[in-house]
Design an enzyme around this catalytic site. Structure first.
Site, PDB file in Angstrom:
ATOM      1  N   LEU A  88       1.021  -1.064  -0.146  1.00  0.00           N
ATOM      2  CA  LEU A  88       0.137  -0.087   0.056  1.00  0.00           C
ATOM      3  C   LEU A  88       0.899   1.283   0.002  1.00  0.00           C
ATOM      4  O   LEU A  88       2.002   1.237   0.655  1.00  0.00           O
ATOM      5  CB  LEU A  88      -1.000  -0.050   1.195  1.00  0.00           C
ATOM      6  CG  LEU A  88      -1.977  -1.161   1.367  1.00  0.00           C
ATOM      7  CD1 LEU A  88      -2.660  -1.144   2.737  1.00  0.00           C
ATOM      8  CD2 LEU A  88      -2.946  -1.110   0.173  1.00  0.00           C
ATOM      9  N   ASP A  89       0.420   2.358  -0.602  1.00  0.00           N
ATOM     10  CA  ASP A  89       1.296   3.293  -0.809  1.00  0.00           C
ATOM     11  C   ASP A  89       1.475   4.157   0.684  1.00  0.00           C
ATOM     12  O   ASP A  89       0.846   3.763   1.435  1.00  0.00           O
ATOM     13  CB  ASP A  89       0.559   4.402  -1.611  1.00  0.00           C
ATOM     14  CG  ASP A  89       0.442   4.172  -3.075  1.00  0.00           C
ATOM     15  OD1 ASP A  89       1.295   3.282  -3.548  1.00  0.00           O
ATOM     16  OD2 ASP A  89      -0.379   4.414  -3.715  1.00  0.00           O
ATOM     17  N   LYS A  90       2.499   4.918   0.751  1.00  0.00           N
ATOM     18  CA  LYS A  90       2.791   5.728   1.972  1.00  0.00           C
ATOM     19  C   LYS A  90       1.455   6.665   2.463  1.00  0.00           C
ATOM     20  O   LYS A  90       1.307   6.130   3.989  1.00  0.00           O
ATOM     21  CB  LYS A  90       3.881   6.649   1.949  1.00  0.00           C
ATOM     22  CG  LYS A  90       4.346   7.364   3.375  1.00  0.00           C
ATOM     23  CD  LYS A  90       5.424   7.888   2.943  1.00  0.00           C
ATOM     24  CE  LYS A  90       5.757   8.801   4.157  1.00  0.00           C
ATOM     25  NZ  LYS A  90       7.013   9.726   3.982  1.00  0.00           N
ATOM     26  N   LYS A 100      -5.084   4.750  -8.053  1.00  0.00           N
ATOM     27  CA  LYS A 100      -4.742   6.243  -8.323  1.00  0.00           C
ATOM     28  C   LYS A 100      -4.743   6.515  -9.813  1.00  0.00           C
ATOM     29  O   LYS A 100      -5.242   7.409 -10.325  1.00  0.00           O
ATOM     30  CB  LYS A 100      -3.674   6.767  -7.567  1.00  0.00           C
ATOM     31  CG  LYS A 100      -3.845   6.760  -6.178  1.00  0.00           C
ATOM     32  CD  LYS A 100      -2.453   7.158  -5.529  1.00  0.00           C
ATOM     33  CE  LYS A 100      -2.597   7.191  -3.786  1.00  0.00           C
ATOM     34  NZ  LYS A 100      -1.391   7.088  -3.368  1.00  0.00           N
TER      35      LYS A 100
END
Ligand code: URA
Length: 250
Positions: free
Chosen positions: A104-106, A193
Site C-alpha cells: 500500500l502506498d505511504k 490512483k
C-alpha cells in the site's frame, strides 16, 4: 506445488508424534479438503490444501498470519533506513521473518496481510489468481455511470494491457467531490490512483477496506494487528483458487 506425506506434515506442525498422528488418522479425525483421510502416506500440499484435525485448521509449523491496519505515513517495506515501515509495528511479534503481502502506498491506509508464509504470499499476489481487493476512496469531482462503465470494461492506465474489469460503486457524488468503493482483481503499481487519473479524477484519500473478501473490521484500530482466524486463513487459501477437491483417497 510442494507435496509431502500427511503424517510428516501433521507431526511437524506439532499435532503429535508420528504414532499419535497415526491414531488420529485411524480414528478418522483428519480431513483434507473436506474429506476424511486415513492413510499416513497420503500426499498433501499444505500451501493449498485445507487440513483439519477435529474440524480445526492445522497451520504449517512456524508460520504466522496477521491482519494489520496500516496507518498513513509508513511505507510498505520490510526495512528502511530513513522512513518508518509497516514492519516497525511488528517489533514485539514473536516471528522475525515476517513481511507484508503486496504493498500500500505511504499515504494509503487499511488492511494489509503480514506473514512469513512465502508460498501463500506468492499465490495471493499472482496475477493469475485474481484475488479481489476493495478500496474506499475520496476523489475530486463527480463520479457516475460513465466511470462505472469504463472501469467495468477495463481502463488504459499506460501499461501493456488494460486493467481487468473492476467494480465501481458510488457512495456519494457531487461537484465538490465523490466517495466511492472500487473492487479490483490485480495489484498493479498505484493502480487505483492511476485508474482515476485515467478518467481525470484525483484520489485525495485511499483506504483498503477488504482483502480477498475479508473485510477490515471496525475494532482493528489503526497501527494495530491481530492473528487471522482459522476460517480466514481457509478463505484466503480457497480464494487462491488452487485447492484440489476430493483427490486424496480413492
Ligand atoms: N492503489 C493505489 O493507487 N495505491 C495503493 O496504495 C493501493 C492501490
Amino acid at each position: 506445488m510442494k507435496e509431502e506425506r500427511l503424517d510428516k506434515f501433521l507431526a511437524n506442525a506439532g499435532v503429535g508424534s508420528r504414532k499419535e498422528v497415526k491414531d488420529y488418522l485411524k480414528q478418522r479425525r483428519i480431513r483434507v479438503n473436506g474429506e476424511v483421510v486415513t492413510r499416513p502416506e497420503s500426499k498433501v500440499d499444505p500451501d493449498q490444501d485445507e487440513i483439519l484435525l477435529d474440524g480445526k485448521s492445522i497451520r504449517k509449523a512456524g508460520k504466522a498470519y496477521y491482519w494489520f491496519h496500516k496507518p498513513a505515513g509508513c511505507i510498505t517495506a520490510s526495512r528502511d533506513d530513513r522512513e518508518q515501515t509497516v514492519m516497525d509495528y511488528f517489533a514485539d511479534a514473536g516471528e522475525k521473518d515476517l513481511f507484508p503481502v503486496g504493498r500500500l502506498d505511504k499515504d494509503t491506509e487499511g488492511l494489509l496481510l503480514v506473514t512469513n508464509d512465502g508460498e501463500l504470499s506468492h499465490y495471493l499476489l499472482s496475477p493469475r489468481r485474481h484475488v479481489e481487493k476493495t478500496y474506499y476512496a475520496q476523489v475530486d469531482g463527480c463520479i457516475g455511470e460513465k466511470e462505472i462503465a469504463l472501469f467495468r470494461e477495463g481502463v488504459d492506465i499506460g501499461d501493456d494491457k488494460k486493467t481487468l474489469p473492476a467494480v465501481l460503486k458510488v457512495v456519494r457524488s457531487g461537484e465538490n467531490g465523490s466517495e466511492i468503493l472500487l473492487t479490483i482483481q490485480e495489484g498493479r503499481y498505484h493502480q487505483v490512483k492511476r485508474m482515476f487519473e485515467a478518467v481525470n479524477r484525483h484520489v485525495n484519500y485511499l483506504k483498503r477496506v477488504s482483502f480477498g473478501s475479508i473485510p477490515l473490521e471496525k475494532t482493528l484500530e489503526k497501527g494495530t494487528y491481530r492473528t487471522l482466524t482459522d476460517e480466514e486463513l481457509s478463505i484466503l487459501k480457497e480464494q487462491t483458487n488452487c485447492r484440489k477437491k476430493g483427490t486424496k483417497e480413492p
